[in-house]
Design a protein around this motif. Structure first.
Motif, PDB file in Angstrom:
ATOM      1  N   VAL A  63       0.876  -1.170   0.000  1.00 40.11           N
ATOM      2  CA  VAL A  63       0.000   0.000   0.000  1.00 40.11           C
ATOM      3  C   VAL A  63       0.917   1.224   0.000  1.00 40.11           C
ATOM      4  O   VAL A  63       1.734   1.381   0.902  1.00 40.11           O
ATOM      5  N   TYR A  64       0.785   2.042  -1.022  1.00 45.04           N
ATOM      6  CA  TYR A  64       1.674   3.178  -1.232  1.00 45.04           C
ATOM      7  C   TYR A  64       0.998   4.498  -0.904  1.00 45.04           C
ATOM      8  O   TYR A  64      -0.188   4.685  -1.185  1.00 45.04           O
ATOM      9  N   THR A  65       1.773   5.419  -0.355  1.00 46.00           N
ATOM     10  CA  THR A  65       1.390   6.820  -0.249  1.00 46.00           C
ATOM     11  C   THR A  65       2.567   7.639  -0.754  1.00 46.00           C
ATOM     12  O   THR A  65       3.714   7.192  -0.696  1.00 46.00           O
ATOM     13  N   GLY A  66       2.293   8.814  -1.253  1.00 42.21           N
ATOM     14  CA  GLY A  66       3.387   9.642  -1.727  1.00 42.21           C
ATOM     15  C   GLY A  66       2.899  10.894  -2.397  1.00 42.21           C
ATOM     16  O   GLY A  66       1.730  11.267  -2.300  1.00 42.21           O
ATOM     17  N   LEU A  67       3.819  11.543  -3.091  1.00 43.59           N
ATOM     18  CA  LEU A  67       3.527  12.765  -3.847  1.00 43.59           C
ATOM     19  C   LEU A  67       3.826  12.495  -5.314  1.00 43.59           C
ATOM     20  O   LEU A  67       4.798  11.822  -5.642  1.00 43.59           O
ATOM     21  N   THR A  68       2.985  13.021  -6.183  1.00 37.71           N
ATOM     22  CA  THR A  68       3.236  12.925  -7.616  1.00 37.71           C
ATOM     23  C   THR A  68       2.640  14.134  -8.314  1.00 37.71           C
ATOM     24  O   THR A  68       1.852  14.872  -7.715  1.00 37.71           O
ATOM     25  N   ARG A  69       3.017  14.336  -9.540  1.00 37.63           N
ATOM     26  CA  ARG A  69       2.498  15.457 -10.326  1.00 37.63           C
ATOM     27  C   ARG A  69       1.061  15.173 -10.742  1.00 37.63           C
ATOM     28  O   ARG A  69       0.738  14.062 -11.162  1.00 37.63           O
ATOM     29  N   ASP A  70       0.212  16.171 -10.619  1.00 36.18           N
ATOM     30  CA  ASP A  70      -1.187  16.053 -11.032  1.00 36.18           C
ATOM     31  C   ASP A  70      -1.271  16.241 -12.545  1.00 36.18           C
ATOM     32  O   ASP A  70      -1.014  17.331 -13.056  1.00 36.18           O
ATOM     33  N   PRO A  71      -1.617  15.178 -13.282  1.00 36.65           N
ATOM     34  CA  PRO A  71      -1.668  15.315 -14.743  1.00 36.65           C
ATOM     35  C   PRO A  71      -2.828  16.195 -15.217  1.00 36.65           C
ATOM     36  O   PRO A  71      -2.882  16.578 -16.379  1.00 36.65           O
ATOM     37  N   LEU A  74       2.363  19.250  -7.356  1.00 36.62           N
ATOM     38  CA  LEU A  74       2.438  18.003  -6.590  1.00 36.62           C
ATOM     39  C   LEU A  74       1.154  17.804  -5.800  1.00 36.62           C
ATOM     40  O   LEU A  74       0.605  18.753  -5.234  1.00 36.62           O
ATOM     41  N   VAL A  75       0.670  16.572  -5.755  1.00 38.03           N
ATOM     42  CA  VAL A  75      -0.504  16.223  -4.971  1.00 38.03           C
ATOM     43  C   VAL A  75      -0.197  14.973  -4.160  1.00 38.03           C
ATOM     44  O   VAL A  75       0.651  14.160  -4.536  1.00 38.03           O
ATOM     45  N   ASP A  76      -0.894  14.812  -3.026  1.00 39.94           N
ATOM     46  CA  ASP A  76      -0.714  13.630  -2.202  1.00 39.94           C
ATOM     47  C   ASP A  76      -1.631  12.522  -2.718  1.00 39.94           C
ATOM     48  O   ASP A  76      -2.783  12.764  -3.058  1.00 39.94           O
ATOM     49  N   VAL A  77      -1.063  11.310  -2.815  1.00 40.45           N
ATOM     50  CA  VAL A  77      -1.772  10.210  -3.451  1.00 40.45           C
ATOM     51  C   VAL A  77      -1.630   8.918  -2.652  1.00 40.45           C
ATOM     52  O   VAL A  77      -0.779   8.798  -1.770  1.00 40.45           O
ATOM     53  N   PRO A 122      -5.188   1.916  -9.115  1.00 36.88           N
ATOM     54  CA  PRO A 122      -5.142   3.306  -9.563  1.00 36.88           C
ATOM     55  C   PRO A 122      -4.511   4.234  -8.530  1.00 36.88           C
ATOM     56  O   PRO A 122      -4.499   3.935  -7.336  1.00 36.88           O
ATOM     57  N   THR A 123      -3.980   5.339  -9.014  1.00 37.22           N
ATOM     58  CA  THR A 123      -3.450   6.387  -8.159  1.00 37.22           C
ATOM     59  C   THR A 123      -4.615   7.275  -7.748  1.00 37.22           C
ATOM     60  O   THR A 123      -5.275   7.874  -8.586  1.00 37.22           O
ATOM     61  N   LEU A 124      -4.867   7.336  -6.450  1.00 35.79           N
ATOM     62  CA  LEU A 124      -5.990   8.095  -5.916  1.00 35.79           C
ATOM     63  C   LEU A 124      -5.489   9.339  -5.205  1.00 35.79           C
ATOM     64  O   LEU A 124      -4.636   9.253  -4.317  1.00 35.79           O
TER      65      LEU A 124
END
Length: 82
Positions: free
Chosen positions: A27-35, A42-45, A52-54
């Protein structure tokens, strides 16, 4: 089982056990660019395994409350002998 990350910034992972199969599930959490943003902010996901990335956004606080409440329910059930 070998768990590769999803390539997010500031990525964190915890491995949980699937009750149906007994398999380990990352189970992953992190930051990624909002397409969907013009500036690629950056958004928290959150994601379970290869799902899917939520985007968490304001739901992150509610998710923390829900997890804490479920943990308390579990402790209460154990104390009651269930």
């Amino acid at each position: 089982m070998d768990f590769e990350g999803r390539g997010w910034s500031k990525e964190h992972v915890v491995v949980l056990i699937d009750l149906a199969t007994g398999q380990e599930v990352p189970v992953y959490t992190g930051l990624t660019r909002d397409p969907h943003s013009d500036d690629g902010r950056l958004v928290d996901v959150f994601a379970v395994e290869g799902g899917p990335t939520l985007r968490l956004g304001q739901a992150a606080g509610q998710l923390r409350v829900n997890i804490a409440s479920t943990e308390q329910d579990s402790k209460a059930a154990r104390r009651a002998g269930r």
